[in-house]
Design a protein around this motif. Structure first.
Motif, mmCIF file in Angstrom:
data_model
loop_
_atom_site.group_PDB
_atom_site.id
_atom_site.type_symbol
_atom_site.label_atom_id
_atom_site.label_comp_id
_atom_site.label_asym_id
_atom_site.label_seq_id
_atom_site.Cartn_x
_atom_site.Cartn_y
_atom_site.Cartn_z
ATOM 1 N N LEU A 180 0.832 -1.207 0.000
ATOM 2 C CA LEU A 180 0.000 0.000 0.000
ATOM 3 C C LEU A 180 0.865 1.255 0.000
ATOM 4 N N GLU A 181 2.000 1.210 0.688
ATOM 5 C CA GLU A 181 2.908 2.360 0.695
ATOM 6 C C GLU A 181 3.585 2.546 -0.655
ATOM 7 N N LEU A 182 3.611 1.490 -1.467
ATOM 8 C CA LEU A 182 4.234 1.561 -2.791
ATOM 9 C C LEU A 182 3.245 1.905 -3.891
ATOM 10 N N GLY A 183 1.991 2.169 -3.516
ATOM 11 C CA GLY A 183 1.006 2.621 -4.494
ATOM 12 C C GLY A 183 -0.089 1.636 -4.814
ATOM 13 N N ALA A 184 -0.030 0.414 -4.279
ATOM 14 C CA ALA A 184 -1.087 -0.560 -4.535
ATOM 15 C C ALA A 184 -2.371 -0.143 -3.824
ATOM 16 N N HIS A 205 -6.212 -12.878 4.289
ATOM 17 C CA HIS A 205 -6.696 -11.530 4.590
ATOM 18 C C HIS A 205 -6.561 -10.617 3.375
ATOM 19 N N VAL A 206 -7.331 -9.541 3.392
ATOM 20 C CA VAL A 206 -7.261 -8.453 2.419
ATOM 21 C C VAL A 206 -7.157 -7.154 3.204
ATOM 22 N N THR A 207 -6.269 -6.260 2.762
ATOM 23 C CA THR A 207 -6.155 -4.940 3.388
ATOM 24 C C THR A 207 -6.196 -3.872 2.313
#
Length: 365
Positions: A180-184, A205-207
């Protein structure tokens, strides 16, 4: 200003409620299927819709991932939920041609009307690769080949094309990589593997950092029933506390095993992104915080793999990875498009000297 907490501290304390005199340490699982009803719609009322034990682990993983987490009955339940929520007939989905085979077969056999585009993880990613896509699913490092792709660069291409990006982060966990920090837009995983780490549960899991998408996923999970049992969730939360320690030993073992196998006459194509000699290392070193305990290598034949496993005292033949015990899986037996002798080796938490000696002895036998 207080210094940021380290990985070990975060793993031990993630998802824990403030301590109170007389309360259990740590919190114990809530196994109820139904609850006393109240007039507050946020209260638990039925086990398929919510459970305090789920929320504790979701809080823990969400903190490590950097978003809102939802737990599922398996890694494939997590993957398939994302696919069902985001895709409709006529949509284009981009999948890794060298990633986990079941994600590809699920899309082709159980989701009708999609346009499927398969791309090698380490292939050439351009605007044309993602043009017209609704979803780009990445798996990096890939399973089983351990190739790596540039998450930030692909996310930029995908977002410019109007696509969302989901990253299967199973191999290295949130401590090894934070997509997520890399843009996903989404990070997901099979927590059956390293996150829970004891080879005794099936979980996923999904975040996501998007609250609307999280709400849609939660609604779909409740309706589809792809929910985990609270006891399994509690076991995963208990296992999470030692994730930092386990990953450190597994990576230490992977590094030593890579060096031992690299010049071995009976072994070829050894891969581990943590080595500067590995072709994936330049990208991996930019986006990964840790390199994990999975190594792949190739023996000359299926018979050679069988002989190696029969001769080993410490390595089990098993088709999962990330557990305390070292294991090996000949991936061609499951239909992966790989050589017959390719082995995905999951380094466990044995003493490094003992593990390397056992592997070399088994190869010699």
């Amino acid at each position: 200003m207080n210094a940021p907490l380290g990985d070990g501290t975060r793993c031990v304390h993630a998802g824990q409620v403030p301590s109170a005199p007389g309360a259990a340490v740590p919190p114990q699982p809530v196994l109820a299927a139904q609850y006393h009803l109240s007039d507050d719609p946020t209260d638990d009322f039925y086990g398929r819709a919510g459970n305090p034990t789920w929320r504790a682990l979701e809080s823990a993983i969400g903190e490590l991932d950097g978003g809102t987490c939802l737990v599922y009955a398996s890694g494939m339940a997590a993957v398939s939920s994302v696919l069902r929520v985001l895709l409709k007939p006529g949509d284009t989905v981009v999948l890794p041609s060298d990633g986990y085979y079941l994600a590809r077969s699920y899309v082709r056999e159980h989701m009708n009307g999609l346009v499927v585009r398969e791309v090698p993880t380490a292939g050439e990613w351009t605007a044309d690769t993602v043009a017209g896509a609704r979803l780009v699913l990445l798996e990096t490092p890939s399973n089983p080949g351990l190739d790596v792709c540039d998450i930030a660069a692909i996310a930029g291409l995908a977002h410019a094309a109007g696509a969302l990006v989901a990253v299967d982060n199973t191999t290295v966990t949130p401590l090894g990589q934070r997509p997520l920090e890399l843009g996903a837009d989404i990070t997901l995983a099979s927590d059956t593997k390293a996150l829970a780490g004891h080879s005794d549960i099936v979980l996923g899991h999904v975040t996501t950092a998007d609250p609307d998408l999280a709400a849609r996923l939660r609604s779909e999970r409740t309706a589809s029933g792809a929910v985990p049992g609270p006891f399994e969730v509690w076991l995963a939360h208990r296992g999470l506390g030692t994730l930092d320690l386990r990953l450190a030993r597994q990576a230490e073992n992977a590094a030593a095993l890579y060096e031992a196998l690299r010049e071995h006459p009976g072994v070829r194509s050894v891969r581990w992104p943590g080595s500067p000699l590995d072709p994936a290392h330049p990208v991996a070193s930019r986006q990964m915080r840790r390199f994990g305990g999975v190594v792949t290598f190739e023996l000359e034949s299926a018979a050679a793999v069988a002989g190696f496993l029969a001769a080993s005292r410490l390595v089990s033949s098993a088709t999962s990875f990330g557990g305390l015990h070292s294991s090996a899986d000949r991936r061609a037996r499951w239909g992966d498009p790989v050589p017959e002798g390719l082995v995905r080796f999951s380094c466990g938490c044995e003493d490094t000297r003992d593990l390397v000696a056992d592997v070399l002895t088994a190869l010699g036998a």
